[in-house]
Design an enzyme around this catalytic site. Structure first.
Site, PDB file in Angstrom:
ATOM      1  N   ARG A   1       0.899  -1.191  -0.096  1.00  0.00           N
ATOM      2  CA  ARG A   1      -0.008   0.075   0.097  1.00  0.00           C
ATOM      3  C   ARG A   1       0.827   1.448   0.128  1.00  0.00           C
ATOM      4  O   ARG A   1       0.493   2.243   0.650  1.00  0.00           O
ATOM      5  CB  ARG A   1      -0.987   0.082   1.012  1.00  0.00           C
ATOM      6  CG  ARG A   1      -2.020  -1.145   1.210  1.00  0.00           C
ATOM      7  CD  ARG A   1      -2.743  -1.153   0.147  1.00  0.00           C
ATOM      8  NE  ARG A   1      -3.705  -2.301   0.146  1.00  0.00           N
ATOM      9  CZ  ARG A   1      -3.393  -3.535  -0.468  1.00  0.00           C
ATOM     10  NH1 ARG A   1      -2.183  -3.595  -1.368  1.00  0.00           N
ATOM     11  NH2 ARG A   1      -4.173  -4.491  -0.394  1.00  0.00           N
TER      12      ARG A   1
ATOM     13  N   SER B   1     -10.484  -0.406   3.676  1.00  0.00           N
ATOM     14  CA  SER B   1      -9.954  -0.942   4.646  1.00  0.00           C
ATOM     15  C   SER B   1      -9.266   0.208   5.489  1.00  0.00           C
ATOM     16  O   SER B   1      -8.444   1.249   4.984  1.00  0.00           O
ATOM     17  CB  SER B   1      -8.813  -2.083   4.458  1.00  0.00           C
ATOM     18  OG  SER B   1      -9.260  -3.033   3.900  1.00  0.00           O
TER      19      SER B   1
ATOM     20  N   GLU C   1      -4.291   2.504   6.902  1.00  0.00           N
ATOM     21  CA  GLU C   1      -4.115   2.457   5.629  1.00  0.00           C
ATOM     22  C   GLU C   1      -4.886   3.590   4.981  1.00  0.00           C
ATOM     23  O   GLU C   1      -4.204   4.492   4.171  1.00  0.00           O
ATOM     24  CB  GLU C   1      -4.941   1.135   5.033  1.00  0.00           C
ATOM     25  CG  GLU C   1      -4.759   0.937   3.275  1.00  0.00           C
ATOM     26  CD  GLU C   1      -5.260  -0.197   2.883  1.00  0.00           C
ATOM     27  OE1 GLU C   1      -5.242  -1.377   3.346  1.00  0.00           O
ATOM     28  OE2 GLU C   1      -5.946  -0.107   1.614  1.00  0.00           O
TER      29      GLU C   1
END
Ligand SMILES: Cc1cc2nc3c(=O)[nH]c(=O)nc-3n(C[C@H](O)[C@H](O)[C@H](O)COP(=O)(O)OP(=O)(O)OC[C@H]3O[C@@H](n4cnc5c(N)ncnc54)[C@H](O)[C@@H]3O)c2cc1C
Length: 311
Positions: free
Chosen positions: A185, A234, A304
């Protein structure tokens, strides 16, 4: 000529772009909740929608000259904007930078504003495989590459060959995949770069096979994350070898609520907006989840989502 009064950092400016040919839209005092999938966020001073690279360079030059902070967004599907909004200029690429050039048998140069899901559908029609894993990811290519978005074992980095970007001086840069050091990520794009185009390397495959994989990924997502309330995907990164959602569930937080923000009853790593959630509600839930998981498991969860703006 684009000429308007603009309040930034409590001063009023005469907003006159460097040239007379800015073609995109300019909005003032813009509710960010209208531009994020979470439907949360205070107002941004200014939001611009550059139509092409000229416009982008124009507006960056203007903002840099005046010393205004700049934030680029795509579809705002990975963003939590704080309740006092964003000072400076938000550059929104979600309505432009849509050009796609197909190169040879298996490559494409894709504008940063192209939607990931639209691109997957176009690839399917051309018998090009490599992005099916991303079929439920609602962002733009620029946002997805910046985040190295991924799912079901695939990541954007698997398909990226080069990235074209513009810096805050309006200078163009090109980065090879190796220079971007993609990781979970994350990509190491130098700060304040705006991705304008991405060159992707795909694979030829039969449309039928691609369709089958898309269907499988859609079904897996539907089974695990059929969440209809506004959210930002998320909230936390998965710690190595573990699932953040499971850790949150095991800490007994599924369904916990602060104001109108709730840890989803379906998936522990999603927070949903039940109607009028504030960023503070979400941040309080995030702090609760981190604290509880740390106390129970000794694991510190890392967010995230990108949190931007002022409290
Ligand atoms: C229902 C749902 C499901 C999701 N599922 C997944 C998933 O499975 N996997 C996953 O990884 N993510 C997932 N996400 C998160 C999100 O969709 C991805 O991270 C997406 O790629 C972000 O793209 P965006 O255009 O919305 O970026 P934004 O949210 O607008 O921006 C995200 C970040 O990227 C930066 N950015 C955006 N565009 C550019 C650009 N052109 N140049 C430079 N920087 C830029 C922004 O400054 C910001 O820091 C999901 C989100 C939702 C709401």
């Amino acid at each position: 000529m684009q000429d308007a009064r603009c309040k930034i950092k409590n001063k009023t400016y005469n907003l006159q772009l460097a040239t007379c040919i800015f073609k995109g839209r300019i909005l003032f005092d813009v509710p960010m909740k209208d531009y994020t999938s979470f439907k949360i966020g205070g107002n941004a001073d200014v939001m611009v929608f550059p139509q092409d690279e000229h416009d982008l360079i124009d507006v960056i030059g203007f903002a840099s000259n005046k010393g205004f902070p700049v934030l680029v967004i795509g579809r705002g599907t990975n963003l939590l904007v704080r309740d006092n909004g964003i000072r400076g200029v938000v550059i929104n690429l979600s309505n432009s930078f849509k050009e796609i050039t197909w190169v040879g048998d298996d490559e494409a140069i894709v504008g940063g504003g192209v939607g990931v899901i639209e691109l997957i559908n176009l690839c399917k029609e051309r018998g090009l495989s490599g992005l099916e894993f991303a079929v439920g990811i609602p962002g733009t290519i620029g946002g997805a590459v910046f985040m190295n978005a991924g799912a079901y074992g695939g990541e954007m980095k698997d398909a990226v060959k080069t990235v074209e970007a513009v810096d805050l001086n309006g200078k163009r840069h090109s980065f090879d995949k190796s220079a971007l050091k993609f990781s979970y990520r994350k990509c190491d794009l130098p700060e304040n770069m705006i991705i304008s185009k991405v060159r992707l390397k795909l694979r030829k495959d039969s449309a039928e096979e691609i369709k089958k994989r898309i269907k499988e990924f859609k079904e897996r997502r539907k089974a695990a994350q059929a969440i209809v309330l506004p959210n930002a995907g998320s909230i936390f990164k998965n710690p190595e070898g573990l699932y953040a959602g499971r850790l949150i569930e095991e800490s007994g937080l599924k369904g916990s609520r602060v104001g109108d923000a709730q840890i989803s009853e379906m998936h522990g790593n999603y927070i949903v907006n039940l109607g009028n959630a504030t960023a503070m509600d979400v941040l309080t839930l995030i702090a609760m989840a981190r604290d509880k998981v740390f106390k129970a498991k000794g694991i510190l969860l890392e967010t995230e989502i990108k949190v931007v703006g002022e409290d």
